[in-house]
Design a protein around this motif. Sequence first.
Motif, PDB file in Angstrom:
ATOM      1  N   SER B 530       0.842  -1.207   0.000  1.00 47.51           N
ATOM      2  CA  SER B 530       0.000   0.000   0.000  1.00 47.51           C
ATOM      3  C   SER B 530       0.872   1.251   0.000  1.00 47.51           C
ATOM      4  O   SER B 530       0.603   2.216  -0.735  1.00 47.51           O
ATOM      5  CB  SER B 530      -0.886   0.039   1.247  1.00 47.51           C
ATOM      6  OG  SER B 530      -1.637  -1.113   1.314  1.00 47.51           O
ATOM      7  N   ASP B 533       2.307   1.943  -3.325  1.00 42.09           N
ATOM      8  CA  ASP B 533       1.312   2.521  -4.219  1.00 42.09           C
ATOM      9  C   ASP B 533       1.136   4.013  -3.920  1.00 42.09           C
ATOM     10  O   ASP B 533       1.060   4.843  -4.823  1.00 42.09           O
ATOM     11  CB  ASP B 533      -0.006   1.780  -4.038  1.00 42.09           C
ATOM     12  CG  ASP B 533      -1.021   2.218  -5.073  1.00 42.09           C
ATOM     13  OD1 ASP B 533      -0.591   2.652  -6.158  1.00 42.09           O
ATOM     14  OD2 ASP B 533      -2.223   2.150  -4.798  1.00 42.09           O
ATOM     15  N   ARG B 534       1.122   4.307  -2.611  1.00 36.98           N
ATOM     16  CA  ARG B 534       0.899   5.699  -2.223  1.00 36.98           C
ATOM     17  C   ARG B 534       2.080   6.586  -2.646  1.00 36.98           C
ATOM     18  O   ARG B 534       1.901   7.661  -3.200  1.00 36.98           O
ATOM     19  CB  ARG B 534       0.703   5.773  -0.704  1.00 36.98           C
ATOM     20  CG  ARG B 534       0.293   7.157  -0.203  1.00 36.98           C
ATOM     21  CD  ARG B 534       0.145   7.155   1.301  1.00 36.98           C
ATOM     22  NE  ARG B 534       1.375   6.840   2.004  1.00 36.98           N
ATOM     23  CZ  ARG B 534       2.411   7.676   2.163  1.00 36.98           C
ATOM     24  NH1 ARG B 534       2.362   8.882   1.649  1.00 36.98           N
ATOM     25  NH2 ARG B 534       3.492   7.303   2.817  1.00 36.98           N
ATOM     26  N   GLY B 537       2.928   5.273  -6.687  1.00 37.26           N
ATOM     27  CA  GLY B 537       1.839   5.000  -7.624  1.00 37.26           C
ATOM     28  C   GLY B 537       1.994   3.663  -8.309  1.00 37.26           C
ATOM     29  O   GLY B 537       1.587   3.478  -9.447  1.00 37.26           O
ATOM     30  N   ALA B 539       0.757   0.136  -8.010  1.00 36.75           N
ATOM     31  CA  ALA B 539      -0.203  -0.722  -7.320  1.00 36.75           C
ATOM     32  C   ALA B 539       0.090  -2.181  -7.611  1.00 36.75           C
ATOM     33  O   ALA B 539       0.688  -2.518  -8.634  1.00 36.75           O
ATOM     34  CB  ALA B 539      -1.603  -0.385  -7.782  1.00 36.75           C
ATOM     35  N   GLU B 540      -0.329  -3.008  -6.707  1.00 35.09           N
ATOM     36  CA  GLU B 540      -0.199  -4.449  -6.924  1.00 35.09           C
ATOM     37  C   GLU B 540      -1.025  -4.786  -8.159  1.00 35.09           C
ATOM     38  O   GLU B 540      -2.153  -4.347  -8.297  1.00 35.09           O
ATOM     39  CB  GLU B 540      -0.723  -5.205  -5.705  1.00 35.09           C
ATOM     40  CG  GLU B 540      -0.399  -6.684  -5.773  1.00 35.09           C
ATOM     41  CD  GLU B 540      -0.944  -7.421  -4.569  1.00 35.09           C
ATOM     42  OE1 GLU B 540      -0.599  -8.584  -4.421  1.00 35.09           O
ATOM     43  OE2 GLU B 540      -1.699  -6.831  -3.801  1.00 35.09           O
TER      44      GLU B 540
END
Lengths: 273, 771
Positions: B530, B533-534, B537, B539-540
Amino acid sequence: MNVSPGVGDVLAEVDFELAQGIVARPELRRAIRDIRRLHEKNRHAVFGPGAGAGDEASANGPSPAELRSALRRQFQVDDMILAVLGEAVTAAEESRKEARRLAALVREALAEMPDDGEGAPPEVPAESAPAGSRIGRAVLGALSRGKDGPRGDDPLDGVEDEEPDAEQDVEWAIRPERLQVAMDPRDPGLPLVGSLFGRFRNALHSRVLIYTGHLGEKQTEVNQVLGDHLLRAISSLRRQHASIDALRLRVARVERRLAEALGRGDGGRAEKD
Amino acid sequence: MTPSTSPLGFSVVVNTIDRAKPLDTLLRSLEQQSHPHFEVIAVVGPTRDDTLPVLENWRGRVEVLRCPEANLSRSRNIGLLAARGDVVAFVDDDAVPSRRWLEQLARLFEDESVDATGGMVYCVHPMMPIVQHRIGLVSSLAAQDDVREGWADSLPPPGAGSRWTPRMMGTNMAFRRRTLLGIGGFDEFFEWVYDDADVALRLADAGAIVEPVREAVVYHAPASSRNREAYTWNFRSWIQTKSVVYFMLRNGRMAGEDPRDVAWWATRFVHGRWILGGLLRKQGKLSLPGSLRMRAMEMFAGASGAIRGLRGTRRLIPGDVAAAAALRSASIRPFPRESSPNAPGVDPVAARPLAPGGDRPPLRICLLSHGYPPWEVEGVGRHTSLMARGLSELGHVVHVVTRGERESTTFLDGAFVHRIRTPLDRYRRFEGMPDLFHTLNESHAVREKIRRLVLNDDVQVVDSPLWKVGGLVALRARDLPVVVRVQTANKQVAEIQETLSEDARLVGDLEQSFLEQADHLVANSLATVSALDRVYGIAEGARPVTVIPHGIVPVEESRVRPFPVERPPTRPTVLFVGRLERRKGILDLFAAIPEVLRAHPMARFVIAGADNSRNDGFQRSHGCDYPTHFRRRHRGVADSVEFLGTVTDEQLDDLYAECDLFVAPSLYESFGLIYLEAMNFGKPVVGCRAGGIPEVVAHGETGLLVEPGARTALAEAIVSLLSQPKLLRDMGLAGRARLLERFTHVQMAERFAELYRAVIGGAGAAAEGAS
């Protein structure tokens, strides 16, 4: 204009270092300088003013022991030249391997690219070439002229060589006249028998010079062979350098085109610039 | 990697005496050679240990010959005469060659002008982590320059003598068989040392080409022998003296050195040994009789070397015998690699296989880490060492590349640890941005090392932490597939510390580029995914990301100390471990302590960890450090709280074992290794529902979780557990069971190994597809 570098600039620099890292061998130049220094020292010890002073054979010029010692040192110089030559050859082989690897990458990337019918190399501004790579810019220029444009056999045509020291050093060091030794007429400063003694000494010196000259000729031959090889190795290195630069630019170009194509084709993420 | 296709046949000669275990290890390592065409000849001296029974286990695969005396040169000549290969390669019995050792030598000998060579030698014993040999030179007056960067390094070499010749070290040298026979092999006057240097000079004198190389690496772990006790001053130095004096007289004269120089340097050497005898006595390393004996032996040896050097002839293989052997044309008896390819790697220091044989070939993995134990123990380094240990216990061959003051390779906890120096001679354009400049140069140096590891050790995959983007240049060069391990991102730290410099921004962008180009990403928890991603950017799903939780080495059962329900302690101990800073929730714990002590006045709190108040801004705002702040604010309970500061690993283990409850109310942890460490000793834990902590601590089963910053809830959780002794014990045991079930270092390594296999397989398939 001073523009902050972006990640694309940093990655381009990484690629540049990867391409040229193997062929940039500053220690070779240092080694050539060291050899030259030792060569000079050797020459000075044998032929310089005061050579043989204090020795029992000083009146007759260098004694056999001194000549033997000079020979030993000269062999040492030869060993060093051979070592540098070996290193230069190794560097050339490594850069050839690197060039092959880069070429394979280019082929791979080209194979993956969609055919857009663009045969001619794209125009890339000279500023995009890595800083300080004038050879690279020249190659880029040659590529930009296109397939039918004028292009010499040597990609270095028209490029002002930035680093001529190595060749000059070698050529300077192996010139035959560097090993020629002149008679050193000196007034013995003795009354009455001075001129007689001077003539006697000159006769002896000239005898020694005959053999020293022979030695010098032989050594010059050896030096010239070694120097030729060394120059060829340095020249080969430079050519490898240039071709790696060219390949690197082609990789960058292909990557950019690939990224653009992917960006257009499947919505994938283009390389951030 | 395709197997070697060179048709050259090798005879690998091992001269051995009283080193049964290292010999067995060497033979096992030879099973892993990538070059298939070689035979193995073991020449055994008058041995007194299990060498012969060990060789019995290799019957039919290794040709065993005997040498009647403890004379290395004679033993080498016996091996040479029996050899059938085009090339004879000598390797020490206490060494382990890299996987592509013979392949590299074969490539060199494909050039017919090369007559002899020697590869690089690393001493891998942690007691002596040095480069022993790289493109060495020897002079006719026995001076040696053994570790050189290249052929052009330090010309003329420092030391006595005007004639310098490339040499190889006996631990790792190879010769064209006929050329070596042509000069009569080794001079048997050299019982132990200088045999290799002498043969190099004689070869050069005969016009042969001796060309040592940087590759063809051998890892050496010097073992004790009858001539020396390894890593001590207890050795038969006089054998060396005899050899050196003999060497100088023979080779100095042959090279045309001034006889006065030869005499001077020989006398100087013997005199030096005389002085050494006295010095060792003064330093207490030798007894008085020992020192006197050494000096007497040195004088005798010097005289013996001088007499034999001036008179008599060399003890070489007789010409007719050598000629007959050179003309013999028999094919080699190939070394059948029976247990390959599934045989595990070997430990050259402990002289044993890493693990029992598996049912799949072991992997060859390169792990990167900015720091590495024992010198620098930060989170990434510790995690990398646990991975290395776990992978090696599964039999995989692990190479760790990390930074060091000087170049070295050691074998530590199951892995080859390569320490490299970072020359700051590239990327000068970014010199004004120190972080970026250092990061790029370091990454470049790492890539150079990886390139060598591919050439010599045939590594298949690189695993790099995101931190410091160590594998960035290797990834750009596309040498190997690169897996990126994500723990804490530089960009995250820059955000937390509000570092917004151009330098930090670029390093953060490089991290992002590194992540985007990696072949695979590994996160230690879903929380990290997470965060990834934050921050970036990523994402899984957009990139292949696998979550592999950390694992630790389980302590022995005897050290597991669950809460003693039958005899509960009068003063229960609550332990906190971590840096004293806001992020670790230390202020929340401070607030909870008085509440807990009101309910349990006999409880005591032990707080272990360095105070970080200066760096996290606490001192600026409060004018004191954390312990002082606590003592000022809570004078009444200060006696129940003990601040230990930084503790050693051993102390930390004792603290875990002795506590009754572990508390760490961190506001964020990407994983939460400290909870695992407490669970290892059978302790219940209290933490927060933040970051990766809930993935480690099962709420209500192995401990209790509260919301981050909820001080009252934290106090209630501690009070609740201290009030229920049985729950303390049960949760502690459940935590230990959970660790054994999910979080051991071997389980972690198994997951990584599976991932590596998939990545290597994917890269291989891609390569095949492209071709």
